[in-house]
Design a protein around this motif. Structure first.
Motif, PDB file in Angstrom:
ATOM      1  N   ASP A  32       0.817  -1.217   0.000  1.00 28.82           N
ATOM      2  CA  ASP A  32       0.000   0.000   0.000  1.00 28.82           C
ATOM      3  C   ASP A  32       0.850   1.265   0.000  1.00 28.82           C
ATOM      4  O   ASP A  32       0.470   2.269  -0.583  1.00 28.82           O
ATOM      5  CB  ASP A  32      -0.954   0.021   1.194  1.00 28.82           C
ATOM      6  CG  ASP A  32      -2.162  -0.874   0.972  1.00 28.82           C
ATOM      7  OD1 ASP A  32      -2.344  -1.384  -0.157  1.00 28.82           O
ATOM      8  OD2 ASP A  32      -2.925  -1.079   1.934  1.00 28.82           O
ATOM      9  N   LYS A  33       2.018   1.212   0.634  1.00 25.85           N
ATOM     10  CA  LYS A  33       2.899   2.386   0.647  1.00 25.85           C
ATOM     11  C   LYS A  33       3.464   2.669  -0.739  1.00 25.85           C
ATOM     12  O   LYS A  33       3.789   3.805  -1.057  1.00 25.85           O
ATOM     13  CB  LYS A  33       4.035   2.190   1.650  1.00 25.85           C
ATOM     14  CG  LYS A  33       3.570   2.236   3.080  1.00 25.85           C
ATOM     15  CD  LYS A  33       4.724   2.007   4.029  1.00 25.85           C
ATOM     16  CE  LYS A  33       4.230   1.990   5.471  1.00 25.85           C
ATOM     17  NZ  LYS A  33       5.309   1.669   6.403  1.00 25.85           N
ATOM     18  N   ALA A  34       3.591   1.635  -1.559  1.00 23.86           N
ATOM     19  CA  ALA A  34       4.185   1.784  -2.886  1.00 23.86           C
ATOM     20  C   ALA A  34       3.144   1.927  -3.993  1.00 23.86           C
ATOM     21  O   ALA A  34       3.487   2.223  -5.126  1.00 23.86           O
ATOM     22  CB  ALA A  34       5.061   0.570  -3.187  1.00 23.86           C
ATOM     23  N   VAL A  78     -16.871   4.042   6.886  1.00 23.53           N
ATOM     24  CA  VAL A  78     -15.476   4.479   6.793  1.00 23.53           C
ATOM     25  C   VAL A  78     -14.596   3.583   7.670  1.00 23.53           C
ATOM     26  O   VAL A  78     -13.530   3.144   7.250  1.00 23.53           O
ATOM     27  CB  VAL A  78     -15.336   5.965   7.182  1.00 23.53           C
ATOM     28  CG1 VAL A  78     -13.880   6.351   7.369  1.00 23.53           C
ATOM     29  CG2 VAL A  78     -15.995   6.853   6.139  1.00 23.53           C
ATOM     30  N   VAL A  79     -15.041   3.297   8.877  1.00 19.60           N
ATOM     31  CA  VAL A  79     -14.273   2.425   9.775  1.00 19.60           C
ATOM     32  C   VAL A  79     -14.135   1.027   9.169  1.00 19.60           C
ATOM     33  O   VAL A  79     -13.042   0.453   9.167  1.00 19.60           O
ATOM     34  CB  VAL A  79     -14.934   2.359  11.174  1.00 19.60           C
ATOM     35  CG1 VAL A  79     -14.338   1.247  12.017  1.00 19.60           C
ATOM     36  CG2 VAL A  79     -14.802   3.696  11.869  1.00 19.60           C
ATOM     37  N   LEU A  80     -15.222   0.495   8.633  1.00 18.04           N
ATOM     38  CA  LEU A  80     -15.155  -0.820   8.019  1.00 18.04           C
ATOM     39  C   LEU A  80     -14.195  -0.840   6.843  1.00 18.04           C
ATOM     40  O   LEU A  80     -13.422  -1.787   6.680  1.00 18.04           O
ATOM     41  CB  LEU A  80     -16.545  -1.263   7.553  1.00 18.04           C
ATOM     42  CG  LEU A  80     -17.514  -1.675   8.651  1.00 18.04           C
ATOM     43  CD1 LEU A  80     -18.892  -1.951   8.065  1.00 18.04           C
ATOM     44  CD2 LEU A  80     -17.005  -2.901   9.382  1.00 18.04           C
ATOM     45  N   GLN A  85     -11.067  -3.920   6.106  1.00 20.62           N
ATOM     46  CA  GLN A  85     -10.690  -4.316   4.757  1.00 20.62           C
ATOM     47  C   GLN A  85      -9.279  -4.910   4.694  1.00 20.62           C
ATOM     48  O   GLN A  85      -9.102  -5.984   4.130  1.00 20.62           O
ATOM     49  CB  GLN A  85     -10.856  -3.138   3.792  1.00 20.62           C
ATOM     50  CG  GLN A  85     -10.688  -3.499   2.336  1.00 20.62           C
ATOM     51  CD  GLN A  85      -9.321  -3.149   1.785  1.00 20.62           C
ATOM     52  OE1 GLN A  85      -8.525  -2.501   2.438  1.00 20.62           O
ATOM     53  NE2 GLN A  85      -9.063  -3.588   0.589  1.00 20.62           N
ATOM     54  N   PRO A  86      -8.249  -4.284   5.280  1.00 20.70           N
ATOM     55  CA  PRO A  86      -6.920  -4.918   5.241  1.00 20.70           C
ATOM     56  C   PRO A  86      -6.888  -6.268   5.968  1.00 20.70           C
ATOM     57  O   PRO A  86      -6.244  -7.208   5.499  1.00 20.70           O
ATOM     58  CB  PRO A  86      -6.012  -3.900   5.946  1.00 20.70           C
ATOM     59  CG  PRO A  86      -6.732  -2.608   5.854  1.00 20.70           C
ATOM     60  CD  PRO A  86      -8.189  -2.948   5.881  1.00 20.70           C
ATOM     61  N   TRP A  87      -7.577  -6.366   7.082  1.00 21.05           N
ATOM     62  CA  TRP A  87      -7.622  -7.615   7.839  1.00 21.05           C
ATOM     63  C   TRP A  87      -8.302  -8.713   7.015  1.00 21.05           C
ATOM     64  O   TRP A  87      -7.809  -9.842   6.947  1.00 21.05           O
ATOM     65  CB  TRP A  87      -8.361  -7.386   9.160  1.00 21.05           C
ATOM     66  CG  TRP A  87      -8.478  -8.628   9.989  1.00 21.05           C
ATOM     67  CD1 TRP A  87      -7.526  -9.164  10.803  1.00 21.05           C
ATOM     68  CD2 TRP A  87      -9.614  -9.489  10.073  1.00 21.05           C
ATOM     69  NE1 TRP A  87      -7.999 -10.320  11.383  1.00 21.05           N
ATOM     70  CE2 TRP A  87      -9.280 -10.540  10.959  1.00 21.05           C
ATOM     71  CE3 TRP A  87     -10.869  -9.482   9.492  1.00 21.05           C
ATOM     72  CZ2 TRP A  87     -10.166 -11.563  11.254  1.00 21.05           C
ATOM     73  CZ3 TRP A  87     -11.754 -10.508   9.801  1.00 21.05           C
ATOM     74  CH2 TRP A  87     -11.396 -11.530  10.672  1.00 21.05           C
ATOM     75  N   LEU A  88      -9.433  -8.372   6.383  1.00 20.32           N
ATOM     76  CA  LEU A  88     -10.153  -9.352   5.570  1.00 20.32           C
ATOM     77  C   LEU A  88      -9.325  -9.786   4.363  1.00 20.32           C
ATOM     78  O   LEU A  88      -9.315 -10.965   3.997  1.00 20.32           O
ATOM     79  CB  LEU A  88     -11.498  -8.786   5.112  1.00 20.32           C
ATOM     80  CG  LEU A  88     -12.556  -8.628   6.195  1.00 20.32           C
ATOM     81  CD1 LEU A  88     -13.757  -7.849   5.662  1.00 20.32           C
ATOM     82  CD2 LEU A  88     -12.992  -9.993   6.712  1.00 20.32           C
ATOM     83  N   LEU A  89      -8.633  -8.853   3.750  1.00 10.76           N
ATOM     84  CA  LEU A  89      -7.801  -9.169   2.595  1.00 10.76           C
ATOM     85  C   LEU A  89      -6.655 -10.104   2.992  1.00 10.76           C
ATOM     86  O   LEU A  89      -6.380 -11.090   2.310  1.00 10.76           O
ATOM     87  CB  LEU A  89      -7.268  -7.878   1.982  1.00 10.76           C
ATOM     88  CG  LEU A  89      -6.638  -7.966   0.606  1.00 10.76           C
ATOM     89  CD1 LEU A  89      -7.599  -8.564  -0.409  1.00 10.76           C
ATOM     90  CD2 LEU A  89      -6.208  -6.578   0.159  1.00 10.76           C
TER      91      LEU A  89
END
Length: 178
Positions: A32-34, A78-80, A85-89
């Protein structure tokens, strides 16, 4: 005088590991940083947050009470989006990776070879022109603007003494560190 042929000693490092959800989570954060896509998403979140604040500020400025139900729903979305989202991914990628079992990886001057029960893949350095290092992993990243491909190399999988330094030396020799 005799002609002597020099034999090049190829440096290589082997890793054995089973990817964990934490490994994948760290790799996705590094990606995500890149990634320009991730930067756009953060921008959309800022615009969405500003719209949320504006939606509550306008009624307050007019002396009215804002529609709290809509604000709560928007805030939860927004919180979801940014927390779950990153956790689910990471969870989803881990399920896929765990089906293929443990990985055996070789990192050398020609590239990276990753093998598991599902097969093997060989990446040359042009396929992964950059990498990021996290606390527990080296993350090899594709060169496209959205970083559509990544390869996770957990540090705990390095075999042999001095292996982590050797991995880093090979990576630094061939690709750009972020």
């Amino acid at each position: 005088m005799e002609d002597r042929a020099e034999i090049a000693v190829e440096e290589h490092v082997e890793l054995e590991y089973q990817l964990t959800r934490d490994d994948i989570g760290q790799a996705l954060k590094a990606r995500d940083k890149a990634s320009s896509r991730a930067r756009r998403m953060r921008g959309f979140a800022l615009v969405g947050g500003a719209a949320l604040v504006g939606a509550s500020a306008v009624p307050l400025a007019n002396g009215e009470a804002p529609d709290t139900q809509s604000l709560v729903i928007a805030g939860l979305l927004v919180v979801l989006l940014f927390v779950l989202q990153p956790w689910l991914l990471a969870r989803q990628f881990h399920k896929i990776a765990s089906r293929n079992g443990a990985c055996r990886t070789r990192v050398d001057d020609s590239g990276v070879i990753v093998s598991n029960q599902g097969g093997s893949s060989q990446l040359n350095w042009t396929a992964v022109p950059r990498y990021a290092e996290t606390a527990d992993t080296f993350v090899l990243l594709s060169g496209d603007k959205n970083v559509s491909c990544l390869t996770v190399l957990p540090k705990r999988g390095v075999r042999g003494a001095g292996g982590m330094d050797a991995v880093q030396a090979v990576l630094d020799r061939h690709i750009r560190r972020l």
